[in-house]
Scaffold this motif. Structure first.
Motif, short mmCIF file in Angstrom:
data_model
loop_
_atom_site.label_atom_id
_atom_site.label_comp_id
_atom_site.label_asym_id
_atom_site.label_seq_id
_atom_site.Cartn_x
_atom_site.Cartn_y
_atom_site.Cartn_z
N ARG A 33 -1.48 0.55 -54.23
CA ARG A 33 -0.87 1.88 -54.33
C ARG A 33 -1.37 2.57 -55.59
O ARG A 33 -1.51 1.96 -56.66
CB ARG A 33 0.65 1.77 -54.37
CG ARG A 33 1.27 1.32 -53.07
CD ARG A 33 1.29 2.43 -52.04
NE ARG A 33 2.46 3.28 -52.19
CZ ARG A 33 2.51 4.56 -51.83
NH1 ARG A 33 1.46 5.16 -51.35
NH2 ARG A 33 3.63 5.23 -51.97
N TYR A 35 -0.42 5.97 -57.87
CA TYR A 35 0.53 7.05 -58.11
C TYR A 35 -0.13 8.05 -59.06
O TYR A 35 -0.18 7.82 -60.27
CB TYR A 35 1.82 6.50 -58.71
CG TYR A 35 2.37 5.30 -57.97
CD1 TYR A 35 3.09 5.45 -56.79
CD2 TYR A 35 2.14 4.01 -58.46
CE1 TYR A 35 3.58 4.35 -56.10
CE2 TYR A 35 2.63 2.90 -57.78
CZ TYR A 35 3.34 3.07 -56.61
OH TYR A 35 3.81 1.97 -55.93
N GLN A 50 -4.77 16.31 -54.29
CA GLN A 50 -4.41 16.32 -52.87
C GLN A 50 -5.62 16.08 -51.98
O GLN A 50 -5.55 15.34 -50.99
CB GLN A 50 -3.76 17.66 -52.51
CG GLN A 50 -2.38 17.87 -53.12
CD GLN A 50 -1.78 19.19 -52.75
OE1 GLN A 50 -2.37 20.25 -52.99
NE2 GLN A 50 -0.60 19.18 -52.15
N ASN A 57 -6.50 8.17 -48.17
CA ASN A 57 -5.50 7.70 -47.22
C ASN A 57 -6.06 7.62 -45.80
O ASN A 57 -5.70 6.74 -45.02
CB ASN A 57 -4.27 8.61 -47.25
CG ASN A 57 -3.50 8.47 -48.55
OD1 ASN A 57 -3.53 7.42 -49.19
ND2 ASN A 57 -2.81 9.54 -48.95
N ARG A 75 -0.43 4.40 -46.83
CA ARG A 75 -0.92 5.43 -47.76
C ARG A 75 -1.20 4.76 -49.10
O ARG A 75 -0.30 4.24 -49.74
CB ARG A 75 0.14 6.53 -47.95
CG ARG A 75 0.29 7.46 -46.75
CD ARG A 75 1.53 8.33 -46.91
NE ARG A 75 1.59 8.98 -48.21
CZ ARG A 75 1.00 10.15 -48.50
NH1 ARG A 75 0.30 10.77 -47.57
NH2 ARG A 75 1.12 10.69 -49.67
N GLU A 78 -0.53 8.27 -53.60
CA GLU A 78 0.64 9.15 -53.51
C GLU A 78 0.57 10.22 -54.59
O GLU A 78 0.73 9.92 -55.77
CB GLU A 78 1.94 8.36 -53.66
CG GLU A 78 3.17 9.26 -53.58
CD GLU A 78 4.47 8.49 -53.66
OE1 GLU A 78 5.53 9.14 -53.68
OE2 GLU A 78 4.43 7.24 -53.71
N ILE A 80 1.95 13.04 -56.90
CA ILE A 80 3.27 13.40 -57.44
C ILE A 80 3.05 14.55 -58.42
O ILE A 80 2.14 14.50 -59.25
CB ILE A 80 3.93 12.22 -58.16
CG1 ILE A 80 4.05 11.00 -57.23
CG2 ILE A 80 5.31 12.61 -58.70
CD1 ILE A 80 4.46 9.72 -57.93
N ARG A 98 8.27 4.65 -59.63
CA ARG A 98 7.84 4.53 -58.23
C ARG A 98 7.32 3.13 -57.94
O ARG A 98 7.58 2.55 -56.88
CB ARG A 98 6.77 5.58 -57.93
CG ARG A 98 6.58 5.89 -56.46
CD ARG A 98 7.83 6.44 -55.82
NE ARG A 98 8.24 7.68 -56.45
CZ ARG A 98 7.86 8.89 -56.04
NH1 ARG A 98 7.06 9.01 -55.00
NH2 ARG A 98 8.30 9.97 -56.65
N GLU A 102 8.84 0.25 -55.29
CA GLU A 102 8.03 -0.39 -54.25
C GLU A 102 7.68 -1.83 -54.59
O GLU A 102 6.88 -2.45 -53.89
CB GLU A 102 6.78 0.44 -53.99
CG GLU A 102 7.09 1.81 -53.43
CD GLU A 102 5.86 2.60 -53.04
OE1 GLU A 102 6.00 3.56 -52.26
OE2 GLU A 102 4.75 2.25 -53.49
#
Length: 350
Positions: A33, A35, A50, A57, A75, A78, A80, A98, A102
């Motif tokens: 992951r 973040y 983005q 992803n 995904r 992420e 944020i 986060r 998780e």
């Protein structure tokens, strides 16, 4: 997943439009992951995050099988976004929360400016995965090749290293402002994330907090990399704020470690050392001016000198005790096997 451990990476970003995309796309495949926290950027950083997140992803969805056969996240990245600027520390804290939610086994931090080679990530997290440390951080000062670091930057970093050693109690540690870090889930659960400093003193605050909980810290050497990125540090405000933070953390650490949770005479030695030294210095300045022409000026000056000497000795003994008490909490990694070329991309290459 890396050697049976889930790995999360926090990428704090503020006005890093030119570099953040490259950082995202060059992260190793074992990362579960990512973040990416846009700390209220005013350029195109959020749009870049983005765009690259969607691309990463989509690639993860197409290849749903992980090499280690571990936990699958559909995904990987992420995005944020902070609506207000919270500082680098604030952005990292958001990612930490986060990652805890998780249940990431290891959570690393890589800045979005391209200074941190993603190929080094495995070496940064290795001490934690192996169980040798609870927190690992990079250091440029121990690497054999420091040519990318200017003399002025090296001097400032060395001075800050010494002051942070005293404040944090990690006497083997160097390069405290190095943001290439990793922390275990257990350590992240023990520290008060919300209570950590939000601004550029965040890294120093983390070290002091870790020491209060007697957690082990590893230094991992890597080469210094600087390019076209611009530092957001304003030294006119950074130096006074960081100095106050280091002093506060030093006192807090002594109280928590050696008064509240246990007792050690080094607290008294530090106290008498500081008081004696300051009293001697003050007396050495004030007494001669107040007693000009008086026969007692020499006596007062001698007493002041004696206080400085005794205070200095007390401080030296206290630091020696402090070093011995914290000896087992410092882990130093060797520098073998660093990749030669850092992964970064200039704005012109994009």
């Amino acid at each position: 997943m890396y050697k049976g451990k889930t790995v999360g990476v926090v990428v704090p970003a503020h006005n890093e439009e030119a570099f953040v995309g490259r950082v995202i796309e060059t992260l190793p495949g074992f990362v579960d992951r990512v973040y990416v926290v846009d700390d209220c950027s005013t350029d195109g950083t959020w749009e870049e995050i983005q765009r690259y997140a969607e691309r990463a992803n989509e690639a993860r969805t197409e290849d749903a099988t992980l090499a280690d056969g571990g936990l699958y996240f559909d995904r990987v990245v992420e995005p944020i976004r902070h609506e207000t600027n919270q500082g680098r520390g604030g952005a990292v804290k958001t990612g930490y929360r986060r990652a805890l939610a998780e249940r990431m086994d290891v959570t690393a931090v890589m800045d979005a400016d391209g200074q941190m080679n993603p190929d080094m990530l495995s070496r940064i997290i290795d001490p934690i995965v192996a169980g040798d440390a609870d927190y690992a951080k990079g250091t440029r000062l121990l690497h054999r090749d420091r040519r990318e670091m200017s003399g002025w930057r090296f001097f400032g970093n060395s001075l800050l290293t010494y002051l942070t050693k005293i404040s944090s109690g990690y006497w083997k540690m160097s390069d405290p402002q190095n943001g290439y870090t990793a922390i275990s889930r257990e350590a992240l659960q023990r520290i008060d994330i919300d209570g950590l400093y939000d601004d550029y003193g965040f890294l120093n605050d983390v070290l002091s907090t870790l020491n209060v909980h007697r957690l082990r810290v590893a230094d991992v050497a890597h080469p210094a990399v600087y390019g076209d990125e611009q530092s957001g540090i304003r030294y006119s405000s950074f130096v006074p704020k960081l100095s106050a933070l280091l002093a506060r953390n030093f006192v807090r650490r002594l109280v928590m470690r050696y008064v509240v949770r246990d007792f050690h005479p080094l607290v008294l030695l530090y106290f008498f050392g500081v008081v004696g030294t300051l009293a001697g210095l003050a007396g050495g300045v004030v007494a001669p001016l107040a007693l000009v022409g008086s026969g007692s000026a020499f006596l007062r000056g001698s007493i002041s000198l004696l206080l400085v000497i005794v205070g200095g000795i007390s401080l030296a003994v206290a630091m020696t005790y402090d070093l011995q008490t914290n000896e087992e909490l410092g882990v130093r990694e060797h520098e073998a096997g660093e990749p030669e070329e850092p992964a970064r991309q200039s704005e012109a290459e994009q």
